[in-house]
Design a protein around this motif. Sequence first.
Motif, short mmCIF file in Angstrom:
data_model
loop_
_atom_site.label_atom_id
_atom_site.label_comp_id
_atom_site.label_asym_id
_atom_site.label_seq_id
_atom_site.Cartn_x
_atom_site.Cartn_y
_atom_site.Cartn_z
N ALA A 175 0.77 -1.35 -0.32
CA ALA A 175 -0.15 -0.01 0.04
C ALA A 175 1.10 1.23 0.27
CB ALA A 175 -1.01 -0.10 0.89
N ALA A 176 0.70 2.24 -1.20
CA ALA A 176 1.25 3.84 -0.79
C ALA A 176 0.66 4.38 0.22
CB ALA A 176 1.25 3.68 -2.28
N GLU A 177 -0.35 4.14 0.34
CA GLU A 177 -0.54 5.23 1.34
C GLU A 177 -2.22 5.03 1.91
OE1 GLU A 177 -4.41 6.34 -2.47
OE2 GLU A 177 -2.90 7.89 -1.37
N GLY A 178 -2.40 5.43 2.75
CA GLY A 178 -3.98 4.94 3.98
C GLY A 178 -3.49 3.91 5.21
N ASP A 179 -3.93 3.57 5.96
CA ASP A 179 -4.06 2.94 7.75
C ASP A 179 -3.08 2.32 7.53
OD1 ASP A 179 -5.57 4.94 8.84
OD2 ASP A 179 -7.63 3.11 8.61
N ASN A 180 -2.94 1.70 5.99
CA ASN A 180 -1.76 0.41 5.43
C ASN A 180 -0.72 0.82 5.11
OD1 ASN A 180 -3.36 -1.55 7.23
ND2 ASN A 180 -4.82 -1.21 4.92
N HIS A 181 -0.12 1.98 4.95
CA HIS A 181 0.88 2.59 4.26
C HIS A 181 2.20 1.69 4.72
CE1 HIS A 181 4.05 5.35 2.06
NE2 HIS A 181 4.10 5.25 3.18
N GLY A 182 3.06 1.38 3.48
CA GLY A 182 4.33 0.43 3.52
C GLY A 182 3.50 -1.23 4.29
N LYS A 183 2.62 -1.01 4.18
CA LYS A 183 2.24 -3.01 3.98
C LYS A 183 1.64 -3.20 3.03
CE LYS A 183 3.19 -2.40 8.76
NZ LYS A 183 4.78 -2.54 9.24
N VAL A 184 1.82 -5.10 2.65
CA VAL A 184 0.95 -5.39 2.21
C VAL A 184 -0.17 -5.68 2.34
CG1 VAL A 184 1.13 -8.24 1.13
CG2 VAL A 184 3.68 -7.10 1.74
N VAL A 185 -1.22 -5.10 1.17
CA VAL A 185 -2.38 -5.56 1.46
C VAL A 185 -2.82 -6.54 0.14
CG1 VAL A 185 -2.37 -3.23 2.10
CG2 VAL A 185 -2.64 -3.53 -0.07
N GLY A 186 -3.90 -6.85 0.03
CA GLY A 186 -4.42 -7.60 -0.87
C GLY A 186 -5.87 -6.74 -0.81
N MET A 187 -7.36 -7.78 -2.18
CA MET A 187 -8.23 -6.53 -2.27
C MET A 187 -9.19 -8.55 -2.46
SD MET A 187 -7.67 -3.72 -3.48
CE MET A 187 -9.59 -3.33 -3.79
N LYS A 188 -10.29 -8.93 -1.37
CA LYS A 188 -11.47 -8.97 -2.02
C LYS A 188 -12.49 -8.35 -1.89
CE LYS A 188 -12.18 -8.86 3.79
NZ LYS A 188 -12.35 -9.53 4.99
N MET A 232 -14.62 -4.27 -4.49
CA MET A 232 -13.71 -4.98 -3.90
C MET A 232 -12.93 -4.44 -3.33
SD MET A 232 -12.91 -8.26 -5.76
CE MET A 232 -11.27 -8.70 -5.40
N VAL A 233 -12.49 -4.68 -2.12
CA VAL A 233 -12.15 -3.82 -0.84
C VAL A 233 -10.51 -4.40 -0.79
CG1 VAL A 233 -14.48 -2.98 0.01
CG2 VAL A 233 -13.70 -5.25 0.69
N GLU A 234 -10.10 -3.44 0.32
CA GLU A 234 -9.01 -3.49 0.51
C GLU A 234 -8.95 -4.24 2.37
OE1 GLU A 234 -5.27 -0.66 -0.10
OE2 GLU A 234 -5.49 -0.32 1.67
N TYR A 235 -7.71 -5.36 1.82
CA TYR A 235 -8.01 -6.20 3.30
C TYR A 235 -6.21 -6.15 3.85
CZ TYR A 235 -6.64 -10.64 1.93
OH TYR A 235 -6.21 -11.85 0.67
N ARG A 236 -6.00 -6.71 4.95
CA ARG A 236 -4.53 -6.51 5.90
C ARG A 236 -4.64 -8.45 6.04
NH1 ARG A 236 0.27 -6.39 6.11
NH2 ARG A 236 1.55 -5.92 7.75
N PRO A 237 -3.83 -9.05 5.00
CA PRO A 237 -3.72 -10.82 5.09
C PRO A 237 -3.05 -10.81 6.47
CG PRO A 237 -2.26 -9.67 4.32
CD PRO A 237 -3.45 -7.96 4.02
N LEU A 238 -3.20 -12.08 7.18
CA LEU A 238 -2.00 -12.31 8.38
C LEU A 238 -0.65 -12.69 7.77
CD1 LEU A 238 -1.54 -13.82 11.05
CD2 LEU A 238 -1.61 -15.66 9.91
N ASP A 239 -0.09 -11.53 8.17
CA ASP A 239 1.11 -11.28 7.40
C ASP A 239 2.69 -11.85 8.63
OD1 ASP A 239 3.63 -10.32 6.25
OD2 ASP A 239 2.89 -8.35 6.16
N ILE A 240 3.03 -13.03 8.69
CA ILE A 240 4.65 -12.79 9.21
C ILE A 240 6.00 -13.25 8.30
CG2 ILE A 240 3.15 -14.80 10.68
CD1 ILE A 240 4.20 -17.26 9.10
N SER A 241 6.21 -12.14 7.22
CA SER A 241 7.10 -12.11 6.79
C SER A 241 8.99 -11.48 7.22
CB SER A 241 6.02 -10.82 4.92
OG SER A 241 5.44 -11.13 4.63
N ILE A 242 9.41 -12.05 6.32
CA ILE A 242 10.96 -11.84 6.75
C ILE A 242 11.16 -10.25 6.59
CG2 ILE A 242 12.76 -12.33 7.25
CD1 ILE A 242 11.19 -14.23 7.84
#
Length: 357
Positions: free
Chosen positions: A92-105, A112-122
């Motif tokens: 995400a380039a903006e919004g509450d999830n700026h800089g985080k991985v997001v998906g669409m559902k 389609m709306v943006e959502y924050r997946p379960l993220d256990i990235s390195i």
Amino acid sequence: MKKILTILLTAILSLGVFNAKASGGEGEEPGKIDTKAIIFEHLGDRYGWEVPFNHHLSIPLPIIVRDYEGSWHIFSSARVEHGAEYDGFRIAAEGDNHGKVVGMKPGSDGAMVEYRPLDISITKNVAALIICALVVMLCVMSVKRWYVKHGMKAPRKWTAFTELIVEFVYMGVIRPTLGAKAPKFAPYLLTVFFFILTMNLLGLIVIFPGGANLTGNIAVTMVLALFTFAITNLFGSKHYWKDIFWPEVPLWLKFPIPIMPMIEVFGIFTKPAALMVRLFANMMGGHMIVIVLTLLIFIFAALGGVAVGAGTSVVSVAFSLFMLLLDTLVSFIQAFVFTMLSTLFISLAQAPAEHHD
């Protein structure tokens, strides 16, 4: 010596001219320099390890996420750099999830709306934590291997330096404070000292594997403080808990309104909070000052042109080098202070009744 200073001064001036041209030589307005964004970009966490002096390249790290349907996705962070989308995910380039991985559902209305997946990235910070842990293990195990191989013969070089620090912390802080119980808690306290020191020093290095602002991340310092909190209270003596819930004060201060017990319980949580904030604030402040001093080159270059940028470079680089040297000293001090306070808190929880007063 004069030749070295001349070469260094020339390089700094050249850097200032180059930065001045890059910042203001192409008709850019001064307002185009977003110092806040630059500072938080350098101090924050990322999915890739940026390459110094080139913001378009980075060392990719694995992204591990689970989508809204429960399926796991593992891919390189290089696939979602610069606004790219891969397998339905992007950064995400903006919004509450700026800089985080997001998906669409699909939403309730079918859109389609943006959502924050379960993220256990390195992420960069996670990778840096692993590197710091490996560095600490190598340093400590080198001392162990030396004595296994050479017996009680005095170690040399780096092994001798590591042993010197171990002896300084153990004999200077842990043993005098904890006494006979020092061997019980020394492994944790020494590990904390070396781990914080390694994180601090690697954070001052610009290139890989350094550059991660670990102790300037309050989540990291919170976990370290929670370890001290857990050890202090789990291994606390019965006299420690008695003095918390029924302290030796006049009865009217603890019954019927438990004024002193409430204060003592509150103190249990303020101690780790102080550890967390002290380490975080000192290390974050040091990193921020160095970045701000460096950004002065670009700010003044955009405002005053090439000459001002070149002149500012000398002052900014000189102060930045001074702050880096000071941060090196602060790295040792903050690791020592965290260990010393942790030792003191554990000692207070171990003290018998006659010493607790």
